[in-house]
Design an enzyme around this catalytic site. Sequence first.
Site, PDB file in Angstrom:
ATOM      1  N   GLY A   1     -16.981 -16.163 -41.219  1.00  0.00           N
ATOM      2  CA  GLY A   1     -18.022 -15.170 -41.004  1.00  0.00           C
ATOM      3  C   GLY A   1     -18.896 -14.916 -42.214  1.00  0.00           C
ATOM      4  O   GLY A   1     -20.121 -14.785 -42.093  1.00  0.00           O
TER       5      GLY A   1
ATOM      6  N   ARG B   1     -12.406   0.408 -30.869  1.00  0.00           N
ATOM      7  CA  ARG B   1     -11.570   1.565 -30.574  1.00  0.00           C
ATOM      8  C   ARG B   1     -12.015   2.750 -31.429  1.00  0.00           C
ATOM      9  O   ARG B   1     -12.191   2.604 -32.648  1.00  0.00           O
ATOM     10  CB  ARG B   1     -10.103   1.265 -30.872  1.00  0.00           C
ATOM     11  CG  ARG B   1      -9.425   0.322 -29.914  1.00  0.00           C
ATOM     12  CD  ARG B   1      -7.954   0.131 -30.266  1.00  0.00           C
ATOM     13  NE  ARG B   1      -7.777  -0.523 -31.559  1.00  0.00           N
ATOM     14  CZ  ARG B   1      -7.401   0.100 -32.670  1.00  0.00           C
ATOM     15  NH1 ARG B   1      -7.175   1.410 -32.666  1.00  0.00           N
ATOM     16  NH2 ARG B   1      -7.247  -0.575 -33.789  1.00  0.00           N
TER      17      ARG B   1
ATOM     18  N   ASP C   1      -6.940 -13.932 -30.761  1.00  0.00           N
ATOM     19  CA  ASP C   1      -6.537 -14.569 -29.505  1.00  0.00           C
ATOM     20  C   ASP C   1      -5.523 -13.757 -28.714  1.00  0.00           C
ATOM     21  O   ASP C   1      -5.651 -13.604 -27.496  1.00  0.00           O
ATOM     22  CB  ASP C   1      -5.921 -15.951 -29.787  1.00  0.00           C
ATOM     23  CG  ASP C   1      -6.950 -16.980 -30.211  1.00  0.00           C
ATOM     24  OD1 ASP C   1      -8.123 -16.856 -29.812  1.00  0.00           O
ATOM     25  OD2 ASP C   1      -6.580 -17.915 -30.944  1.00  0.00           O
TER      26      ASP C   1
ATOM     27  N   HIS D   1     -13.632 -18.830 -29.226  1.00  0.00           N
ATOM     28  CA  HIS D   1     -12.533 -19.796 -29.185  1.00  0.00           C
ATOM     29  C   HIS D   1     -12.056 -19.849 -27.742  1.00  0.00           C
ATOM     30  O   HIS D   1     -11.976 -18.819 -27.066  1.00  0.00           O
ATOM     31  CB  HIS D   1     -11.404 -19.361 -30.121  1.00  0.00           C
ATOM     32  CG  HIS D   1     -10.249 -20.313 -30.198  1.00  0.00           C
ATOM     33  ND1 HIS D   1     -10.407 -21.683 -30.209  1.00  0.00           N
ATOM     34  CD2 HIS D   1      -8.906 -20.095 -30.268  1.00  0.00           C
ATOM     35  CE1 HIS D   1      -9.213 -22.258 -30.298  1.00  0.00           C
ATOM     36  NE2 HIS D   1      -8.288 -21.316 -30.321  1.00  0.00           N
TER      37      HIS D   1
END
Length: 350
Positions: A139, A53, A88, A113
Site C-alpha cells: 500500500g 467498525r 482473508d 485477493h
Amino acid sequence: MVNVSITTDYSRMLFMRNTKSTLKIAIIGYGSQGRAHALNLRDSGFDIIVGLRPGGATEAKAQADGFTVQSPDQAAKHADLVAVLTPDMVQKKLYEEVLAPNIKQGACLLFAHGLNVHYSLITPRSDLDVVLVAPKGPGALVRREYEIGRGVPCIYAVHQDLSSHAEQLALTYAGGLGGARANIIKTTFKEETETDLFGEQAVLCGGVSSLVQAGFETLVEAGYQPEIAYYEVLHELKLIVDLFYEGGITRMLEFVSETAQYGDYVSGPRVIDRSTKERMKAVLKDIQDGTFTKHWIAEYQAGLPNYKKYKQADLEHPIEKVGKQLRAKMVWLNSEKTNDTTHPMSSKVV
C-alpha cells in the site's frame, strides 16, 4: 492473458470519465491497501466512503485523512462499488453478516485477493457484479508512486458481470489507483489466487526462509561463526534480490563476480534440483484442489495452535538471536525504518 492499456481505448476512457462523477465507492478496511486505495481514488476524482467498525483503531486515522467514516453496513448501503480490503479470514463473516444484507442490487463487489470467492467461502449474490483488482505492490508504494505521478501495475479479473460493465468498472478502479500509468493485466480469480499462494509458499516466504535457515545451520554446524553465517546467507540476500527486482536473474549475474556466477551455475542445481520441482508441484496441487485452504480454515477456527507453534519455533531459531544482535549495530536500518514503512508482503495486510 493479455496486457491492457486503457489509455489507448477511447470507449474505456469515456466510461472512466463519465463514471467518476457518479460512482460512489465504499472502502471496507483502512490498513495498508485500504488507505492507499481510498486516497488514490479520491485524488482521481471519485466519491469515497470508508467503512469501519465504530471506535476501531483505524477510524481516527481515516477521519484525520478527511474521509467520511461509516459502519460497514451503512457504507455498503450507500455505495455503487464496495471494495473489500480486509484480511482473508474475516471476509466470509463480514460478507455474510454485514455486506450481503446491505449492499444494493446491481452494485459491484470488489476484492483485492480472490481466495474467498475462488474457494467458494463467499458466494456473492447473483444480482451483483463481482471483480478483482490487485496492485502488485504494498500500500505504501501504491500511494507513493501515485503521488509522484507514476503508478504500480495492477491485475484485474471478473467473476460476475450482471451489468455488462464489470470489466470496465474494474479497469476504472485500477486506473483510479494509478495502475494505468504502469500496466494492467487481465487474469482470473483462479489464476490470481493460486499463483499468489504458490509464490508465497514455495518461493517468497516458505521457500526462501527455509533455504536461509538451512544455509545458516549448515555453516554453523560445520564450525563457522554464527555472525559470519548470518551475513553470508541472510544479510546479503537483499543485495541479490534488489538486482533481481531491477532486471531479473541475468542482471544479478552481471553484477556478481565470475566466481559467484560459476558457483551459481554448478552448485545451484545441486541444491534446487528436479526433486525440488516435484515437491513444488505437490505444493501447487494442494493449492489447486483446495487442500491448503481447507487446512488453513480448520487451523484458524481451532485458534491457530500449529500456527503459533511454528511462529514460536522461528522466533527461537538461532539465526534470529544472532540477527537481532547484528542489526542493533546497523545504525542505517533505524533511519530506513523511520523513513519507509513499506514491506513487500503488506499488500496482503489491510
